[in-house]
Design a protein around this motif. Structure first.
Motif, mmCIF file in Angstrom:
data_model
loop_
_atom_site.group_PDB
_atom_site.id
_atom_site.type_symbol
_atom_site.label_atom_id
_atom_site.label_comp_id
_atom_site.label_asym_id
_atom_site.label_seq_id
_atom_site.Cartn_x
_atom_site.Cartn_y
_atom_site.Cartn_z
ATOM 1 N N ARG A 1 -3.659 12.049 -1.770
ATOM 2 C CA ARG A 1 -3.423 11.334 -0.520
ATOM 3 C C ARG A 1 -2.308 10.303 -0.668
ATOM 4 N NH1 ARG A 1 -9.552 10.179 -0.665
ATOM 5 N NH2 ARG A 1 -9.122 11.070 -2.723
ATOM 6 N N PRO A 2 -1.719 9.853 0.446
ATOM 7 C CA PRO A 2 -0.550 8.972 0.368
ATOM 8 C C PRO A 2 -0.798 7.719 -0.462
ATOM 9 C CG PRO A 2 -0.873 9.730 2.614
ATOM 10 C CD PRO A 2 -2.078 10.183 1.839
ATOM 11 N N ILE A 3 0.154 7.401 -1.348
ATOM 12 C CA ILE A 3 0.093 6.184 -2.145
ATOM 13 C C ILE A 3 0.856 5.110 -1.378
ATOM 14 C CG2 ILE A 3 0.603 5.126 -4.374
ATOM 15 C CD1 ILE A 3 -1.421 7.390 -4.532
ATOM 16 N N THR A 4 0.156 4.365 -0.577
ATOM 17 C CA THR A 4 0.759 3.327 0.246
ATOM 18 C C THR A 4 -0.263 2.237 0.508
ATOM 19 O OG1 THR A 4 1.647 2.798 2.447
ATOM 20 C CG2 THR A 4 0.184 4.698 2.305
ATOM 21 N N ALA A 5 0.231 1.006 0.588
ATOM 22 C CA ALA A 5 -0.668 -0.108 0.899
ATOM 23 C C ALA A 5 -1.245 0.012 2.304
ATOM 24 C CB ALA A 5 0.076 -1.437 0.747
ATOM 25 N N GLY A 6 -0.608 0.847 3.133
ATOM 26 C CA GLY A 6 -1.131 1.044 4.475
ATOM 27 C C GLY A 6 -2.149 2.162 4.580
ATOM 28 N N TYR A 7 -2.610 2.682 3.442
ATOM 29 C CA TYR A 7 -3.521 3.825 3.480
ATOM 30 C C TYR A 7 -4.784 3.572 4.293
ATOM 31 C CZ TYR A 7 -6.460 7.735 2.321
ATOM 32 O OH TYR A 7 -7.285 8.815 2.434
ATOM 33 N N GLN B 1 -0.926 11.752 18.511
ATOM 34 C CA GLN B 1 0.106 10.820 18.949
ATOM 35 C C GLN B 1 -0.427 9.392 18.957
ATOM 36 O OE1 GLN B 1 1.210 12.531 22.760
ATOM 37 N NE2 GLN B 1 3.118 13.382 21.907
ATOM 38 N N ASP B 2 -1.638 9.210 19.454
ATOM 39 C CA ASP B 2 -2.233 7.872 19.483
ATOM 40 C C ASP B 2 -2.426 7.337 18.070
ATOM 41 O OD1 ASP B 2 -2.313 7.991 22.221
ATOM 42 O OD2 ASP B 2 -4.468 8.403 22.353
ATOM 43 N N ALA B 3 -2.882 8.215 17.158
ATOM 44 C CA ALA B 3 -3.071 7.801 15.768
ATOM 45 C C ALA B 3 -1.741 7.418 15.137
ATOM 46 C CB ALA B 3 -3.733 8.924 14.977
ATOM 47 N N ALA B 4 -0.702 8.216 15.387
ATOM 48 C CA ALA B 4 0.611 7.933 14.813
ATOM 49 C C ALA B 4 1.163 6.610 15.319
ATOM 50 C CB ALA B 4 1.573 9.077 15.142
ATOM 51 N N THR B 5 0.973 6.341 16.591
ATOM 52 C CA THR B 5 1.455 5.081 17.168
ATOM 53 C C THR B 5 0.781 3.882 16.508
ATOM 54 O OG1 THR B 5 1.917 6.111 19.310
ATOM 55 C CG2 THR B 5 1.602 3.724 19.294
ATOM 56 N N THR B 6 -0.529 3.974 16.309
ATOM 57 C CA THR B 6 -1.266 2.865 15.685
ATOM 58 C C THR B 6 -0.832 2.675 14.236
ATOM 59 O OG1 THR B 6 -3.169 3.265 17.123
ATOM 60 C CG2 THR B 6 -3.566 2.002 15.110
ATOM 61 N N ILE B 7 -0.672 3.758 13.515
ATOM 62 C CA ILE B 7 -0.248 3.668 12.112
ATOM 63 C C ILE B 7 1.131 3.030 12.017
ATOM 64 C CG2 ILE B 7 0.440 5.012 10.093
ATOM 65 C CD1 ILE B 7 -1.745 7.056 10.962
ATOM 66 N N ASP B 8 2.064 3.505 12.816
ATOM 67 C CA ASP B 8 3.424 2.984 12.735
ATOM 68 C C ASP B 8 3.492 1.519 13.150
ATOM 69 O OD1 ASP B 8 4.357 5.356 11.759
ATOM 70 O OD2 ASP B 8 5.166 6.072 13.669
ATOM 71 N N GLN B 9 2.688 1.120 14.105
ATOM 72 C CA GLN B 9 2.655 -0.292 14.487
ATOM 73 C C GLN B 9 2.117 -1.146 13.344
ATOM 74 O OE1 GLN B 9 3.844 -1.692 17.525
ATOM 75 N NE2 GLN B 9 3.715 -3.429 16.103
ATOM 76 N N ASN B 10 1.101 -0.647 12.659
ATOM 77 C CA ASN B 10 0.552 -1.366 11.514
ATOM 78 C C ASN B 10 1.602 -1.529 10.420
ATOM 79 O OD1 ASN B 10 -0.885 -0.830 8.613
ATOM 80 N ND2 ASN B 10 -2.069 -2.262 9.849
ATOM 81 N N PHE B 11 2.353 -0.477 10.145
ATOM 82 C CA PHE B 11 3.409 -0.563 9.132
ATOM 83 C C PHE B 11 4.493 -1.538 9.563
ATOM 84 C CE2 PHE B 11 1.270 2.763 7.074
ATOM 85 C CZ PHE B 11 1.879 3.075 5.878
ATOM 86 N N ALA B 12 4.839 -1.504 10.840
ATOM 87 C CA ALA B 12 5.859 -2.440 11.340
ATOM 88 C C ALA B 12 5.381 -3.883 11.223
ATOM 89 C CB ALA B 12 6.204 -2.111 12.795
ATOM 90 N N ASP B 13 4.113 -4.106 11.509
ATOM 91 C CA ASP B 13 3.559 -5.465 11.443
ATOM 92 C C ASP B 13 3.550 -5.995 10.014
ATOM 93 O OD1 ASP B 13 3.132 -5.404 14.150
ATOM 94 O OD2 ASP B 13 0.988 -4.946 14.009
ATOM 95 N N ASN B 14 3.595 -5.088 9.042
ATOM 96 C CA ASN B 14 3.541 -5.473 7.624
ATOM 97 C C ASN B 14 4.837 -5.151 6.881
ATOM 98 O OD1 ASN B 14 0.564 -6.367 6.925
ATOM 99 N ND2 ASN B 14 0.394 -4.679 8.376
ATOM 100 N N ASP B 15 5.937 -5.098 7.632
ATOM 101 C CA ASP B 15 7.259 -4.866 7.036
ATOM 102 C C ASP B 15 7.294 -3.629 6.149
ATOM 103 O OD1 ASP B 15 8.358 -7.173 8.246
ATOM 104 O OD2 ASP B 15 7.530 -8.443 6.668
ATOM 105 N N GLY B 16 6.569 -2.598 6.577
ATOM 106 C CA GLY B 16 6.589 -1.346 5.847
ATOM 107 C C GLY B 16 5.874 -1.390 4.509
ATOM 108 N N TYR B 17 5.123 -2.440 4.270
ATOM 109 C CA TYR B 17 4.400 -2.616 3.013
ATOM 110 C C TYR B 17 5.338 -2.503 1.803
ATOM 111 C CZ TYR B 17 0.088 -2.252 5.695
ATOM 112 O OH TYR B 17 -0.921 -2.457 6.601
ATOM 113 N N GLN B 18 6.544 -3.033 1.948
ATOM 114 C CA GLN B 18 7.480 -2.991 0.827
ATOM 115 C C GLN B 18 7.101 -4.032 -0.209
ATOM 116 O OE1 GLN B 18 9.842 -0.545 0.700
ATOM 117 N NE2 GLN B 18 8.752 0.094 2.563
ATOM 118 N N GLN B 19 7.039 -3.612 -1.477
ATOM 119 C CA GLN B 19 6.692 -4.535 -2.540
ATOM 120 C C GLN B 19 7.924 -5.277 -3.044
ATOM 121 O OE1 GLN B 19 3.899 -1.413 -4.637
ATOM 122 N NE2 GLN B 19 3.505 -3.435 -5.467
#
Length: 441
Positions: free
Chosen positions: A392-398, A423-441
């Motif tokens: 599964r995806p290795i991301t802090a947004g998992y 589509q609804d799931a994708a929108t929520t996920i992408d908003q979460n990543f945007a809110d957290n600056d893409g979870y860049q370390q």
């Protein structure tokens, strides 16, 4: 289920993922370094409380380590699965243990939030070199190795040979002969018509909205050519034409699925097929004997895929003695302790030497197909037609990714339109990543 691996231990841990999602995104940072220390003294170990046999194997490893040398004393604390992830996320790093068990999908979040430290300078190169590719993949975030596993997980399709033969259904005997999605649907219809129960399949319906949903059903999306994320974005991947087609096909299975409220639909012979993992093998083998078949999941067009991933072991970022913690991990990951644990829980070993020697998974063994799948593994951002076991995806947004995918899957299973749900799931996920600056370390 590191869905974590999906033994009872991993499935219980998975229930904490959604709860921990808010905590995991509460701060932005990166992996922190502990102190190397002098390689002596006392170290604390936290682990998820599992089955009695697993707990005993782990305690025996701790006791064996303590008696094998006189410089370090290790103490084990077991924490209930339903609170394990939230306990780690809510504990300041200077109060975390020296060594801790980490459910694979949460690792990137722990690294991002500074809960764990890279382990390469603390464990031996021999230990790292003996780790399976899946263990390395699952334990790596941001190019740094944060954890290694004692065991992996494996899954596929179980079959009842007598019921399949009686219905005249020809079944796959290898990864290369996996049913196509259409062939699988046809088999379900024939088997249901031949069954007194009117059903053909158990897929653990009750777990669709949880980590089981992602672990077991993302493989159908991957097999169809879709994904959960592409370049850390869900839009265009999770709601792609391929992903939508995969869940549309899965939803069409519903008339043939036993709700399995008692947990015995497959071993009792009410259905001929069951989606499950290595943890099901002991009970299924006892119930069916020589009638038990182990088969790949259906191929949706890009080769059959299967879930993988497990609980891993890392070092707390606040440790005062990373050298002692590393010495314990070297001991925990030796063949004796890995084999003792995998004999206790039936999981595939995550070290190359123990995996090669395991009679369940080696060529000719009853779970050899699962072993072959794991030998052809990949990360979810590097899937090929020949890759079967996918991590599964290795991301802090998992936590958000899995929560939204499983919710969409459950909604589609309940009758919602796949495109809208994804589509609804994708929108929520992408908003979460945007809110957290893409979870860049």
């Amino acid at each position: 289920m590191n869905i974590t691996r999906m033994t009872r231990r991993g499935m219980v841990a998975a229930t904490a993922l959604a709860t921990g999602a808010v905590l995991l995104t509460a701060c932005a940072g990166g992996g922190s370094d502990g102190s190397a220390g002098d390689g002596a003294g006392e170290i604390d170990i936290w682990a998820l409380q599992g089955q009695d046999s697993e707990n005993a194997a782990l305690q025996a490893a701790v006791d064996g380590f303590n008696s094998s040398q006189s410089d370090i004393t290790a103490s084990l604390r077991l924490i209930a699965g339903d609170t394990y992830t939230t306990t780690i996320t809510s504990t300041p790093k200077d109060q975390l243990p020296d060594v801790l068990q980490i459910d694979g999908p949460t690792l990137a979040s722990f690294a991002y939030n500074g809960k764990i430290t890279p382990i390469s300078e603390y464990v031996s190169q021999e230990t790292i070199d003996n780790a399976t590719p899946g263990s390395i993949s699952e334990g790596t975030s941001g190019g740094e190795l944060y954890a290694l596993a004692q065991f992996d997980s494996a899954m596929g399709l179980y079959g009842n040979k007598s019921l399949l033969d009686a219905a005249g259904v020809t079944y796959p005997t290898s990864i290369d002969t996996a049913w196509t999605s259409d062939e699988f649907a046809d088999a379900l219809a024939v088997l249901s018509a031949a069954s007194p129960s009117g059903k053909a399949l158990d897929l653990n319906e009750a777990g669709l909205a949880g980590e089981w949903g992602t672990y077991a059903f993302a493989p159908f999306v991957w097999s169809a050519g879709g994904n959960l994320l592409t370049d850390d974005a869900a839009a265009g991947a999770l709601d792609s034409e391929a992903s939508v087609a995969a869940l549309t096909d899965v939803a069409a299975w519903k008339p043939f699925v036993d709700s399995n409220a008692d947990g015995n639909a497959f071993p009792d012979g009410r259905v001929a097929l069951g989606v499950g993992g290595h943890w099901n093998y002991p009970a299924y083998s006892e119930a069916l004997g020589d009638d038990l078949l182990v088969m790949p999941l259906p191929d949706f067009g890009n080769g059959p895929k299967a879930g993988a991933g497990s609980l891993t072991w890392g070092i707390g970022a606040g440790t005062d003695d990373g050298s002692a913690a590393g010495a314990f991990l070297d001991y925990l990951l030796n063949d004796d302790n890995v084999t003792a644990m995998t004999q206790a829980n039936g999981a595939p070993p995550a070290t190359a030497s123990a995996f090669a020697a395991d009679p369940l998974y080696k060529e000719g063994g009853p779970l050899a197909l699962f072993g072959e799948q794991l030998a052809n593994s990949c990360a979810s951002d590097a899937i090929t037609d020949g890759c079967v076991a996918v991590y599964r995806p290795i991301t802090a947004g998992y936590p958000t990714v899995t929560s939204q995918f499983a919710s969409a899957l459950s909604s589609v299973w309940g009758g919602s339109a796949p495109l809208k749900a994804l589509q609804d799931a994708a929108t929520t996920i992408d908003q979460n990543f945007a809110d957290n600056d893409g979870y860049q370390q």
